[in-house]
Design a protein around this motif. Structure first.
Motif, mmCIF file in Angstrom:
data_model
loop_
_atom_site.group_PDB
_atom_site.id
_atom_site.type_symbol
_atom_site.label_atom_id
_atom_site.label_comp_id
_atom_site.label_asym_id
_atom_site.label_seq_id
_atom_site.Cartn_x
_atom_site.Cartn_y
_atom_site.Cartn_z
ATOM 1 N N LYS A 176 0.804 -1.227 0.000
ATOM 2 C CA LYS A 176 0.000 0.000 0.000
ATOM 3 C C LYS A 176 0.836 1.276 0.000
ATOM 4 O O LYS A 176 0.509 2.232 -0.691
ATOM 5 C CB LYS A 176 -0.946 -0.034 1.196
ATOM 6 C CG LYS A 176 -1.951 1.087 1.184
ATOM 7 C CD LYS A 176 -2.964 0.894 2.279
ATOM 8 C CE LYS A 176 -3.853 2.087 2.376
ATOM 9 N NZ LYS A 176 -5.147 1.908 1.823
ATOM 10 N N GLN A 177 1.937 1.312 0.737
ATOM 11 C CA GLN A 177 2.760 2.525 0.785
ATOM 12 C C GLN A 177 3.356 2.835 -0.585
ATOM 13 O O GLN A 177 3.401 3.999 -0.991
ATOM 14 C CB GLN A 177 3.866 2.368 1.813
ATOM 15 C CG GLN A 177 3.359 2.323 3.234
ATOM 16 C CD GLN A 177 4.456 1.975 4.216
ATOM 17 O OE1 GLN A 177 5.545 1.567 3.843
ATOM 18 N NE2 GLN A 177 4.150 2.120 5.499
ATOM 19 N N ARG B 22 2.064 1.932 -3.473
ATOM 20 C CA ARG B 22 0.956 2.321 -4.358
ATOM 21 C C ARG B 22 0.498 3.741 -4.068
ATOM 22 O O ARG B 22 0.032 4.435 -4.969
ATOM 23 C CB ARG B 22 -0.202 1.334 -4.212
ATOM 24 C CG ARG B 22 0.089 -0.012 -4.819
ATOM 25 C CD ARG B 22 -1.153 -0.865 -4.989
ATOM 26 N NE ARG B 22 -2.129 -0.794 -3.933
ATOM 27 C CZ ARG B 22 -2.193 -1.623 -2.889
ATOM 28 N NH1 ARG B 22 -1.314 -2.585 -2.770
ATOM 29 N NH2 ARG B 22 -3.135 -1.486 -1.980
ATOM 30 N N GLU B 23 0.619 4.198 -2.816
ATOM 31 C CA GLU B 23 0.237 5.576 -2.494
ATOM 32 C C GLU B 23 1.251 6.566 -3.049
ATOM 33 O O GLU B 23 0.896 7.654 -3.474
ATOM 34 C CB GLU B 23 0.097 5.745 -0.982
ATOM 35 C CG GLU B 23 -1.149 5.073 -0.431
ATOM 36 C CD GLU B 23 -1.203 5.120 1.088
ATOM 37 O OE1 GLU B 23 -0.211 5.544 1.721
ATOM 38 O OE2 GLU B 23 -2.247 4.722 1.636
ATOM 39 N N LYS B 24 2.540 6.200 -3.059
ATOM 40 C CA LYS B 24 3.577 7.074 -3.613
ATOM 41 C C LYS B 24 3.446 7.197 -5.129
ATOM 42 O O LYS B 24 3.644 8.270 -5.682
ATOM 43 C CB LYS B 24 4.971 6.537 -3.278
ATOM 44 C CG LYS B 24 5.344 6.643 -1.829
ATOM 45 C CD LYS B 24 6.717 6.043 -1.615
ATOM 46 C CE LYS B 24 7.044 5.940 -0.141
ATOM 47 N NZ LYS B 24 8.302 5.213 0.094
ATOM 48 N N PRO C 75 0.697 5.887 -7.956
ATOM 49 C CA PRO C 75 -0.542 5.156 -8.245
ATOM 50 C C PRO C 75 -0.436 4.200 -9.429
ATOM 51 O O PRO C 75 -1.202 3.259 -9.526
ATOM 52 C CB PRO C 75 -1.554 6.260 -8.549
ATOM 53 C CG PRO C 75 -0.986 7.491 -7.961
ATOM 54 C CD PRO C 75 0.499 7.323 -7.963
#
Length: 115
Positions: free
Chosen positions: A34-35, A37-39, A41
């Protein structure tokens, strides 16, 4: 490794199935978490590809059983499709795709990160 183990599945097949599941699982937990993918997209595309590869890996044994008609994945050259030479060809391509898909996704991810 061909003696039947739990549920009649030979130990070699358990090992192969676990290895096919391990690579997409490691990618999901290590690279596409998730980290990351947040940095960025766009990594979500690789995440979805790895989920598809993991799903195929989880279904590999069941699909192979459906093609061979036994847990040893022995094809007996039968007249019916299950266990036939044609089913053995499908089994070969299914196994190759299941092993190659996570590697292809990993190579594409590494190329993306190097750009």
């Amino acid at each position: 490794l061909n003696r039947p183990g739990p549920f009649g599945l030979p130990a070699g097949n358990w090992i192969a199935w676990a290895a096919l599941i391990a690579l997409p699982s490691a990618q999901l937990l290590g690279l596409y978490h998730k980290q990351n993918r947040e940095k960025d997209p766009r990594i979500g595309v690789f995440y979805i590809g790895s989920l598809a590869a993991l799903t195929l890996s989880l279904l590999w044994g069941v699909l192979s059983y459906g093609l061979a008609g036994n847990w040893a994945f022995v094809f007996q050259q039968q007249e019916a499709f299950v266990g036939s030479t044609e089913a053995a060809n499908y089994f070969f391509y299914l196994s190759a795709a299941t092993a190659a898909l996570p590697l292809l996704i990993l190579v594409l991810y590494l190329i993306y990160r190097s750009l």
